[in-house]
Enzyme design. Sequence first.
Site, PDB file in Angstrom:
ATOM      1  N   SER A  70       0.790  -1.077  -0.036  1.00 43.72           N
ATOM      2  CA  SER A  70      -0.219   0.177   0.251  1.00 43.72           C
ATOM      3  C   SER A  70       0.345   0.904   0.214  1.00 43.72           C
ATOM      4  O   SER A  70       0.350   2.238  -0.662  1.00 43.72           O
ATOM      5  CB  SER A  70      -0.691   0.241   0.992  1.00 43.72           C
ATOM      6  OG  SER A  70      -1.951  -0.746   1.205  1.00 43.72           O
ATOM      7  N   LYS A  73       0.735   3.373  -2.801  1.00 41.10           N
ATOM      8  CA  LYS A  73      -1.267   3.757  -3.696  1.00 41.10           C
ATOM      9  C   LYS A  73      -0.325   5.490  -3.212  1.00 41.10           C
ATOM     10  O   LYS A  73      -1.514   7.035  -3.978  1.00 41.10           O
ATOM     11  CB  LYS A  73      -2.240   3.578  -2.155  1.00 41.10           C
ATOM     12  CG  LYS A  73      -2.367   2.035  -1.842  1.00 41.10           C
ATOM     13  CD  LYS A  73      -3.061   2.043  -1.168  1.00 41.10           C
ATOM     14  CE  LYS A  73      -3.634   0.632  -0.957  1.00 41.10           C
ATOM     15  NZ  LYS A  73      -4.276  -0.310   0.201  1.00 41.10           N
ATOM     16  N   TYR A 197      -3.579  -2.308 -10.189  1.00 42.63           N
ATOM     17  CA  TYR A 197      -3.336  -3.256  -9.010  1.00 42.63           C
ATOM     18  C   TYR A 197      -2.494  -3.957  -8.124  1.00 42.63           C
ATOM     19  O   TYR A 197      -1.174  -3.125  -6.932  1.00 42.63           O
ATOM     20  CB  TYR A 197      -5.102  -2.304  -7.866  1.00 42.63           C
ATOM     21  CG  TYR A 197      -4.647  -2.736  -6.924  1.00 42.63           C
ATOM     22  CD1 TYR A 197      -4.681  -1.263  -5.808  1.00 42.63           C
ATOM     23  CD2 TYR A 197      -5.364  -3.889  -5.340  1.00 42.63           C
ATOM     24  CE1 TYR A 197      -4.590  -1.288  -4.428  1.00 42.63           C
ATOM     25  CE2 TYR A 197      -4.912  -3.205  -4.198  1.00 42.63           C
ATOM     26  CZ  TYR A 197      -5.290  -2.618  -3.991  1.00 42.63           C
ATOM     27  OH  TYR A 197      -5.062  -2.262  -2.790  1.00 42.63           O
ATOM     28  N   TYR A 245      -5.073   4.444   7.977  1.00 46.90           N
ATOM     29  CA  TYR A 245      -6.490   3.394   8.002  1.00 46.90           C
ATOM     30  C   TYR A 245      -7.025   3.306   9.616  1.00 46.90           C
ATOM     31  O   TYR A 245      -6.203   5.165   9.748  1.00 46.90           O
ATOM     32  CB  TYR A 245      -6.311   1.642   7.835  1.00 46.90           C
ATOM     33  CG  TYR A 245      -5.584   1.249   6.143  1.00 46.90           C
ATOM     34  CD1 TYR A 245      -5.838   2.333   5.447  1.00 46.90           C
ATOM     35  CD2 TYR A 245      -3.942   0.880   7.012  1.00 46.90           C
ATOM     36  CE1 TYR A 245      -4.989   2.205   4.182  1.00 46.90           C
ATOM     37  CE2 TYR A 245      -3.525   0.379   5.668  1.00 46.90           C
ATOM     38  CZ  TYR A 245      -3.507   1.077   4.028  1.00 46.90           C
ATOM     39  OH  TYR A 245      -3.296   0.768   3.194  1.00 46.90           O
ATOM     40  N   VAL A 263       1.062  -3.759   3.735  1.00 49.45           N
ATOM     41  CA  VAL A 263       1.147  -5.239   4.585  1.00 49.45           C
ATOM     42  C   VAL A 263       2.706  -5.965   4.671  1.00 49.45           C
ATOM     43  O   VAL A 263       2.600  -6.483   5.154  1.00 49.45           O
ATOM     44  CB  VAL A 263      -0.055  -5.470   4.095  1.00 49.45           C
ATOM     45  CG1 VAL A 263      -1.298  -5.659   4.790  1.00 49.45           C
ATOM     46  CG2 VAL A 263       0.079  -6.404   2.834  1.00 49.45           C
TER      47      VAL A 263
END
Length: 311
Positions: A70, A73, A197, A245, A263
């Site tokens: 991530s 991103k 992705y 998050y 992760v």
Amino acid sequence: MTDGPSHDDLQDFLTDLDAELRAEADWGTPAGYIPELADVAPDQFAISVALAGGRVISAGAHDTRFSIQSVSKVFTLACVLGRIGDQLWRRVGREPSGTSFDSIVLLEREQGRPRNPFINAGAIVTTDALLDGRMPNLALSEIIGFLRAASEDADIHIYAAVAASEERTGYRNVALANYLASHKNLFNPPELTLGTYYHQCAIAMTTDQLARAGRVFAGLPDAPRMISTERARRINALMMTCGHYDGSGEFAFGVGLPGKSGVGGGILMVAPGRASIAVWSPGLNRYGNSQVGTRAAERLARFTGWSVFGG
Ligand code: DON
């Protein structure tokens, strides 16, 4: 507020930190839902700090490549904003979600507009916007090209095995993509957007490379000028509020730096005007963020006085 320690003091601190963390018993658990990541040994640690003037100060396994997941991103977001600017915000919000990275709960309540570009639903929309009807290779080479230019290092690649592994078991992302498509917030076929992705998440980098790439968000004077100051400020704000998050509040409280976790166990952090920092340790805490990496970030922030909330 201090400007931070000397290079020598910082190197000594990082070397000691590596030794101290190595003695810790509780490394957390590597991500279990992506088979290729579940096999990574948890007792590994690396930290790199890229400073103004071009120096990168590191300790631990800073030459080991890991799956950035991530953390990618943030770079995809920078690429998309470069292409379509504020139009992206019609499709994705800018609020923290208070839910886990792969949650679908708010998507139903909020008619398929994800809360922010860092939860999986929002990142899938962001990748979809970058894809924009093109072949996945074009979108992926844009992201890789951005990373190579930002880090001034051409040796950055995708771990195809990690992407394939996630493709086989990415049931929740399939659900999210289809849900988005049902709300007409996915413009490309779900499998094409998801394939892109998964490959962006499977980019492998060392902490040295990641710290150097993050210099564009830290606004270091000698970093490649790839995004405007205003855009960097906004992306940093999103990292601070949404980058971890439902653990974002805790991270702001304990570290006080904009950061994005993955992760794979990596965390990129930005000390605006001062440094770009990457840490890696593959064991995760209950929020899906690196356990030992977070602990290292807290200690570094305390040592340097770089928290954006005051030293
Ligand atoms: O989509 C996923 O679930 C992964 N490829 C990325 C998730 C992730 O890294 C969440 N971060 N802590």
